[in-house]
Design a protein around this motif. Structure first.
Motif, PDB file in Angstrom:
ATOM      1  N   GLN A   1       3.570  -0.431 -34.567  1.00  0.00           N
ATOM      2  CA  GLN A   1       2.615   0.473 -35.025  1.00  0.00           C
ATOM      3  C   GLN A   1       3.280   1.657 -35.225  1.00  0.00           C
ATOM      4  OE1 GLN A   1      -0.711   0.418 -35.064  1.00  0.00           O
ATOM      5  NE2 GLN A   1      -0.683  -1.748 -34.719  1.00  0.00           N
TER       6      GLN A   1
ATOM      7  N   TRP B   1      -4.331  -0.994 -30.429  1.00  0.00           N
ATOM      8  CA  TRP B   1      -3.160  -0.604 -30.416  1.00  0.00           C
ATOM      9  C   TRP B   1      -2.538   0.724 -31.460  1.00  0.00           C
ATOM     10  CZ3 TRP B   1       0.723   0.207 -27.710  1.00  0.00           C
ATOM     11  CH2 TRP B   1       1.311  -0.705 -26.582  1.00  0.00           C
TER      12      TRP B   1
ATOM     13  N   HIS C   1       4.401  -4.177 -24.473  1.00  0.00           N
ATOM     14  CA  HIS C   1       4.191  -2.961 -24.804  1.00  0.00           C
ATOM     15  C   HIS C   1       4.815  -2.493 -25.819  1.00  0.00           C
ATOM     16  CE1 HIS C   1       2.254   1.068 -23.211  1.00  0.00           C
ATOM     17  NE2 HIS C   1       3.672   1.431 -24.092  1.00  0.00           N
TER      18      HIS C   1
ATOM     19  N   ASP D   1      -4.071  -6.138 -29.063  1.00  0.00           N
ATOM     20  CA  ASP D   1      -3.861  -6.614 -30.482  1.00  0.00           C
ATOM     21  C   ASP D   1      -5.146  -7.349 -30.648  1.00  0.00           C
ATOM     22  OD1 ASP D   1      -3.636  -7.679 -33.083  1.00  0.00           O
ATOM     23  OD2 ASP D   1      -1.758  -8.494 -32.581  1.00  0.00           O
TER      24      ASP D   1
ATOM     25  N   GLY E   1      -2.339  -1.122 -24.762  1.00  0.00           N
ATOM     26  CA  GLY E   1      -3.108  -1.510 -25.879  1.00  0.00           C
ATOM     27  C   GLY E   1      -3.030  -3.164 -26.038  1.00  0.00           C
TER      28      GLY E   1
ATOM     29  N   ALA F   1       4.810  -3.893 -29.377  1.00  0.00           N
ATOM     30  CA  ALA F   1       3.471  -3.648 -30.053  1.00  0.00           C
ATOM     31  C   ALA F   1       3.561  -2.256 -30.429  1.00  0.00           C
ATOM     32  CB  ALA F   1       2.316  -3.534 -29.384  1.00  0.00           C
ATOM     33  N   LEU F   2       4.155  -1.201 -29.489  1.00  0.00           N
ATOM     34  CA  LEU F   2       4.244   0.312 -29.948  1.00  0.00           C
ATOM     35  C   LEU F   2       5.256   0.192 -31.165  1.00  0.00           C
ATOM     36  CD1 LEU F   2       3.630   3.026 -29.308  1.00  0.00           C
ATOM     37  CD2 LEU F   2       5.310   3.057 -27.711  1.00  0.00           C
TER      38      LEU F   2
END
Length: 383
Positions: A27, A357, A20, A175, A173, A23-24
């Motif tokens: 982004q 995401w 998590h 991907d 989120g 990925a955050l």
């Protein structure tokens, strides 16, 4: 904005919170912010270069039916203080903000705007509400949090019992470039059998015991079925393999062990039915989104964390937790009804679009600005 994303768990070891945060971070960086990840690590973390700041060496700690790899060092204070003085973050975003030692200590010494994301939904009795810290320390730390995010209603309901605050729900989120229906299945399992796929660690709370019992019934009525158990775990695996041998199902039950992140979508693609029989302690269920992203129908336990993502007869079927008979019934229904499998899979492809995401990160970014404004702090730098 200059943002620190703080994770309490070993960042060199795959896990839901680490994935998590990674990925955050990507982004938010793409949105123009300066982002650092702060976490303990048992090995090198090269993917993020100097955007990753290692603080602490993790050790395994049994917790809530699983094993948390957290740093237990009490000598982090000087490193944390030096990092905070050097970086001067606008936002410090702590994931499981009261978890020992790193997150709790970061919160103690931070003078930035502090936001917590609460991931857990339940704790095993004997652990103080998922955070093994004293009530007094919890109250002290809680006063330093300016914003509260929960990944699901289940997580909010659980944590609000101990930290009274206004929570904003922002989900996990996924991907969709990585998890997409264009990937190829695992060819060795494409032999005409109906593949039932479980993805997860081999831990008691994941419900594999009930899945094996259910599969005995399913296979008796539908011999052209196979169960794939995909995920790491060594403690319970010999016990589960013994169950399989006693039922003479060795040819139709496969334990793959842990698989690479690159190959994981291929296992979902191999599935005709995905199964998530967790007994509880799931706040969200990322495996449900991963299955939906591949257009796969799901049979899942009707627990709050799963029911917040999947609707019964929408993207899958919800069945009684810890109930092998009900689980077998749900699986058998999908084995028999290909049209229903396809219908549920199509709806999953629609639903999962709400969890991309880029959408999740923009909601987090908006929440940062909302909290900064509430605290009377102007946004500094970034977009």
């Amino acid at each position: 904005m200059k943002i620190a994303l703080v994770a309490p768990y070993d960042f060199a070891y795959p896990g839901g919170v680490a994935n998590h945060v990674a990925a955050l971070a990507n982004q938010l960086t793409a949105l123009g912010h300066e982002v650092r990840i702060i976490a303990p690590a048992s090995g090198p973390v090269t993917l993020f270069g100097d955007r990753f700041i290692r603080i602490g060496t993790p050790r395994p700690l049994p917790m809530s039916g699983s094993v948390a790899r957290v740093t237990l060092s009490v000598s982090l204070a000087n490193t944390i203080k030096a990092t905070l003085a050097k970086e001067r973050f606008d936002i410090i975003h702590l994931h499981e903000p009261f978890m020992i030692m790193l997150c709790s200590a970061m919160l103690r010494f931070s003078n930035s705007t502090n936001i917590g994301t609460f991931h857990a939904a339940e704790a095993k009795p004997g652990y103080n509400f998922a955070w093994p810290i004293s009530r007094l320390m919890l109250n002290r730390r809680a006063r330093k949090l300016h914003g509260h995010i929960a990944v699901s209603p289940a997580a909010q309901n659980y944590h609000s019992r101990f930290v009274k605050a206004e929570y904003t729900i922002i989900p996990n989120g996924i991907d969709l470039e990585h998890f997409n229906p264009a990937v190829k299945p695992m060819e060795q399992y494409c032999d005409g059998k109906i593949n039932i796929v479980f993805v997860g660690r081999l831990e008691k709370r994941k419900g594999v015991k009930y899945l094996l019992d259910a599969f005995k019934t399913v296979h008796k009525h539908f011999p052209a079925t196979r169960l794939l158990i995909v995920g790491p775990g060594t403690r319970l695996r010999p016990k589960f393999e013994k169950v399989v041998r006693r039922a003479h199902l060795e040819d139709d039950v496969s334990f793959t062990g842990g698989v690479s992140f690159a190959d994981l979508p291929r296992y979902y693609q191999t599935a005709d039915i995905c199964c998530a029989p967790a007994t509880g302690q799931e706040s969200f269920g990322i495996v449900l989104l991963e299955a939906m992203a591949l257009g796969k129908p799901i049979v899942a336990s009707n627990i709050p964390g799963y029911a917040g993502v999947l609707t019964h007869e929408g993207e899958g079927l919800l069945v009684k937790p810890k109930n092998a008979r009900d689980l077998a019934s749900g699986i058998s229904r999908l084995v028999e009804d290909k049209a229903l499998r396809e219908k549920l899979g199509r709806q999953g492809l629609v639903t999962v679009q709400n969890y991309t995401w880029d959408k999740v990160a923009r909601r987090v970014e908006s929440y940062y600005r909302q909290v900064l404004n509430k605290c009377g702090k102007p946004e500094a730098g970034g977009s």
